[in-house]
Scaffold this motif. Sequence first.
Motif, PDB file in Angstrom:
ATOM      1  N   ASP A   2       2.131  -6.730  -0.368  1.00  0.00           N
ATOM      2  CA  ASP A   2       3.311  -6.144   0.273  1.00  0.00           C
ATOM      3  C   ASP A   2       4.528  -6.279  -0.642  1.00  0.00           C
ATOM      4  O   ASP A   2       4.786  -7.367  -1.174  1.00  0.00           O
ATOM      5  N   PHE A   3       5.282  -5.175  -0.781  1.00  0.00           N
ATOM      6  CA  PHE A   3       6.481  -5.163  -1.620  1.00  0.00           C
ATOM      7  C   PHE A   3       7.510  -4.226  -1.004  1.00  0.00           C
ATOM      8  O   PHE A   3       7.147  -3.248  -0.348  1.00  0.00           O
ATOM      9  N   PRO A   4       8.786  -4.463  -1.270  1.00  0.00           N
ATOM     10  CA  PRO A   4       9.810  -3.495  -0.872  1.00  0.00           C
ATOM     11  C   PRO A   4       9.976  -2.376  -1.897  1.00  0.00           C
ATOM     12  O   PRO A   4      10.507  -1.323  -1.588  1.00  0.00           O
ATOM     13  N   THR A   5       9.507  -2.585  -3.131  1.00  0.00           N
ATOM     14  CA  THR A   5       9.673  -1.569  -4.159  1.00  0.00           C
ATOM     15  C   THR A   5       8.843  -0.326  -3.835  1.00  0.00           C
ATOM     16  O   THR A   5       7.789  -0.413  -3.204  1.00  0.00           O
ATOM     17  N   THR A   6       9.318   0.833  -4.268  1.00  0.00           N
ATOM     18  CA  THR A   6       8.579   2.075  -4.047  1.00  0.00           C
ATOM     19  C   THR A   6       7.765   2.479  -5.266  1.00  0.00           C
ATOM     20  O   THR A   6       7.126   3.525  -5.270  1.00  0.00           O
ATOM     21  N   TRP A 233     -10.147  -7.340   8.237  1.00  0.00           N
ATOM     22  CA  TRP A 233      -9.185  -8.410   8.531  1.00  0.00           C
ATOM     23  C   TRP A 233      -7.838  -8.130   7.851  1.00  0.00           C
ATOM     24  O   TRP A 233      -6.768  -8.348   8.443  1.00  0.00           O
ATOM     25  N   LEU A 234      -7.898  -7.667   6.596  1.00  0.00           N
ATOM     26  CA  LEU A 234      -6.660  -7.366   5.886  1.00  0.00           C
ATOM     27  C   LEU A 234      -5.892  -6.242   6.572  1.00  0.00           C
ATOM     28  O   LEU A 234      -4.654  -6.244   6.613  1.00  0.00           O
ATOM     29  N   ASP A 235      -6.619  -5.269   7.122  1.00  0.00           N
ATOM     30  CA  ASP A 235      -5.962  -4.179   7.834  1.00  0.00           C
ATOM     31  C   ASP A 235      -5.237  -4.696   9.073  1.00  0.00           C
ATOM     32  O   ASP A 235      -4.171  -4.201   9.441  1.00  0.00           O
ATOM     33  N   GLU A 236      -5.800  -5.729   9.691  1.00  0.00           N
ATOM     34  CA  GLU A 236      -5.188  -6.291  10.895  1.00  0.00           C
ATOM     35  C   GLU A 236      -3.821  -6.907  10.615  1.00  0.00           C
ATOM     36  O   GLU A 236      -2.981  -6.989  11.519  1.00  0.00           O
ATOM     37  N   TYR A 256      -1.121  -1.814  -0.939  1.00  0.00           N
ATOM     38  CA  TYR A 256      -2.565  -1.690  -1.090  1.00  0.00           C
ATOM     39  C   TYR A 256      -3.252  -2.937  -0.559  1.00  0.00           C
ATOM     40  O   TYR A 256      -2.636  -3.987  -0.394  1.00  0.00           O
ATOM     41  N   ARG A 257      -4.555  -2.792  -0.288  1.00  0.00           N
ATOM     42  CA  ARG A 257      -5.424  -3.918   0.025  1.00  0.00           C
ATOM     43  C   ARG A 257      -6.461  -4.020  -1.086  1.00  0.00           C
ATOM     44  O   ARG A 257      -6.951  -2.994  -1.573  1.00  0.00           O
ATOM     45  N   HIS A 275      -6.060   5.734   1.498  1.00  0.00           N
ATOM     46  CA  HIS A 275      -7.071   4.835   2.071  1.00  0.00           C
ATOM     47  C   HIS A 275      -8.441   5.032   1.419  1.00  0.00           C
ATOM     48  O   HIS A 275      -9.468   4.669   1.995  1.00  0.00           O
ATOM     49  N   ARG A 276      -8.455   5.602   0.211  1.00  0.00           N
ATOM     50  CA  ARG A 276      -9.722   5.800  -0.500  1.00  0.00           C
ATOM     51  C   ARG A 276     -10.108   4.517  -1.221  1.00  0.00           C
ATOM     52  O   ARG A 276      -9.321   3.954  -1.971  1.00  0.00           O
TER      53      ARG A 276
END
Length: 299
Positions: A2-6, A233-236, A256-257, A275-276
């Motif tokens: 997770d990041f705030p950068t785009t 689990w990561l999606d949760e 990303y995960r 989501h690929r």
Amino acid sequence: MDFPTTTPWRPVFLPRDYHWQTALAESRTTRYAILGGGRRATDLAAYLLADGVNETGISCAELYLPGVVDYAPDPLPGQTNLTPQDFINWALGEHATLAEIVADLPKVTLVDRCWGHDRYVYPFHWILSDRMGQTLVIEPTGGPLVAQPDPAGVLTNTPVLATHLQNLNDFLAIPGTDFTAKTVAAAKGYLASGESLPTGPIPTRRFIHMAIRKWGSPVAPNADQQMTYIFRWLDEVSLPYDPKRRGQTNHNYTHYRSIIDLDRLIYHFIPRTTHRLQHIVMTPEMAAHRHFPHAYPAD
């Protein structure tokens, strides 16, 4: 992650003998090839990695630790001076084992400098793992850098690991601050009870959620099924993206995960946008014969 950068994050391969420049304008050279999630700097000859694995099978990932990090204001003579954003390149690019990293930590000074055009000096702590099942956490909260064991094998953003473990025991009504067999038994019992897991963006809730999932779930029958479980689990605990907040500096969302298979050196990557699922393997031939960095398509 997770990041705030785009800035788009994508799978990145860095070769052996890769010459790169730290944010302090010092040149360094990798000894080991690396595969992970990263982005290219616009003003530095370097890639920033958020997580990754090297060819010897050790991994490292960075997570936020605001409010408690203690970085040096300036480089120190005789030290390996790095900015926090340089740390993963140094750890994975120059070390074959976690023991080597631990031995070199006292020589490292983390310096309060931005990486490229980043707006901030990011407050990080790091989680590292190897094929032997060892997991360590490095938290720069003052004094020489040290690595501490992470018996839970889980880390999220702030607070420090010790507080996370305390919160987990408190949630499971286990006395004490240590992660023990009682914590594992309580996690199994909680998951079997059907009670809801903690939700929301708060890191302490995400830590508890993932720790209970990890230790309370049955062992998967094979690696592919385990990967399916972990991505679920990561999606949760993923943070949603809000297009209306795209330009806000405090909009922290999941870019990303990823799952790293240390034994087979496979980097599994799912971007937020498509989501690929990508499966990228670092083969011995790839590590030995590729001589240039490569950024894979993000989608």
